[in-house]
Design an enzyme around this catalytic site. Sequence first.
Site, PDB file in Angstrom:
ATOM      1  N   PRO A  11       0.818  -1.214   0.000  1.00  0.00           N
ATOM      2  CA  PRO A  11       0.000   0.000   0.000  1.00  0.00           C
ATOM      3  C   PRO A  11       0.853   1.265   0.000  1.00  0.00           C
ATOM      4  O   PRO A  11       0.362   2.359  -0.242  1.00  0.00           O
ATOM      5  CB  PRO A  11      -0.827  -0.125   1.289  1.00  0.00           C
ATOM      6  CG  PRO A  11      -0.280  -1.255   2.063  1.00  0.00           C
ATOM      7  CD  PRO A  11       0.617  -2.060   1.191  1.00  0.00           C
ATOM      8  N   ASP A  20     -12.432   0.694 -23.823  1.00  0.00           N
ATOM      9  CA  ASP A  20     -12.208   0.678 -22.378  1.00  0.00           C
ATOM     10  C   ASP A  20     -12.205   2.064 -21.768  1.00  0.00           C
ATOM     11  O   ASP A  20     -11.682   2.994 -22.351  1.00  0.00           O
ATOM     12  CB  ASP A  20     -10.797   0.138 -22.063  1.00  0.00           C
ATOM     13  CG  ASP A  20     -10.773  -1.345 -21.987  1.00  0.00           C
ATOM     14  OD1 ASP A  20     -11.835  -1.962 -22.083  1.00  0.00           O
ATOM     15  OD2 ASP A  20      -9.660  -1.880 -21.825  1.00  0.00           O
ATOM     16  N   GLU A  42       3.930  -8.800   8.226  1.00  0.00           N
ATOM     17  CA  GLU A  42       4.186  -7.377   8.392  1.00  0.00           C
ATOM     18  C   GLU A  42       4.795  -6.798   7.103  1.00  0.00           C
ATOM     19  O   GLU A  42       4.625  -5.648   6.797  1.00  0.00           O
ATOM     20  CB  GLU A  42       5.117  -7.169   9.592  1.00  0.00           C
ATOM     21  CG  GLU A  42       5.330  -5.728  10.003  1.00  0.00           C
ATOM     22  CD  GLU A  42       4.023  -4.959  10.194  1.00  0.00           C
ATOM     23  OE1 GLU A  42       4.046  -3.744   9.960  1.00  0.00           O
ATOM     24  OE2 GLU A  42       2.992  -5.555  10.561  1.00  0.00           O
TER      25      GLU A  42
HETATM   26  N1  ADE Z   1      -0.801  -5.235  -0.214  1.00  0.00           N
HETATM   27  C1  ADE Z   1      -1.505  -4.812   0.831  1.00  0.00           C
HETATM   28  N2  ADE Z   1      -2.269  -3.781   0.495  1.00  0.00           N
HETATM   29  C2  ADE Z   1      -2.052  -3.540  -0.811  1.00  0.00           C
HETATM   30  C3  ADE Z   1      -2.541  -2.596  -1.739  1.00  0.00           C
HETATM   31  N3  ADE Z   1      -3.431  -1.680  -1.421  1.00  0.00           N
HETATM   32  N4  ADE Z   1      -2.079  -2.633  -3.016  1.00  0.00           N
HETATM   33  C4  ADE Z   1      -1.164  -3.548  -3.343  1.00  0.00           C
HETATM   34  N5  ADE Z   1      -0.672  -4.460  -2.509  1.00  0.00           N
HETATM   35  C5  ADE Z   1      -1.118  -4.457  -1.248  1.00  0.00           C
END
Ligand code: ADE
Length: 236
Positions: A88, A168, A115
Amino acid sequence: MWQANVFTIFPMAFPGTLGVSLIGKALEQQRWRLNLIDLKQFPVKSDRIDDKPYGGGAGMVLSPEVFAKAFDTLTPEQQNLRRIYFSPRGRQFTQQDLKNISETNGITILCGRYEGVDQRIIDYYQLEEVSIGDFVLMGGEVAAMAIIEGCVRLLPQVVGNSESIADDSFQGQLLESDIYTQPACFRGMTVPSVLQSGHHERISRFRLEQSQMLTRKLRPDLWGKYVEKQLRQAKD
Ligand code: ADE
């Protein structure tokens, strides 16, 4: 052949959605390849693949030695594909990224869990940190499937009708217009008459105008880019 190499501790999660419909058929017909590398097969000291984080904290961290052993099993060609780590924390991927990757020989992905992974894996192997949105998943597997699916559908001869790709959302910076099928009237709601008219030029114009209206309303960020592009093209 285009290929996806995926490092994961859950190889049984695959092919998942990559095994169904046109993408699954193309996988069966060997028009693309999915190479799963089970990180649990590469343990280091006393059969472990992870350890506690230095400095304390929750969860376990994937050992760099485990990833190194697993990565060494790839051919030099596989090692040189674009290397991605899902997190993330990463830059959010766009349709343009998928298009670029679909035009190369494939992708190599590390799916994180716990983690996370030791930072030296990312630094040493120059993994690109990539996110699929501002939300947190348990690990990278679903993200990997999403990105691979998005790439594979752009490969020639995977999605039969290339027009459906040209239409698309994002490909041309505008969102897709609404679509309808039979019946012409459902619970008092009728399909716009122009779509029933059979008049191709009017239908195209209607769809373009609706795409523009929807994009302006729902995605002002994309609309701004679209207008800029139109202005640039008008100048050239
Ligand atoms: N792993 C955990 N959260 C993620 C996300 N939002 N995008 C990509 N990989 C992730």
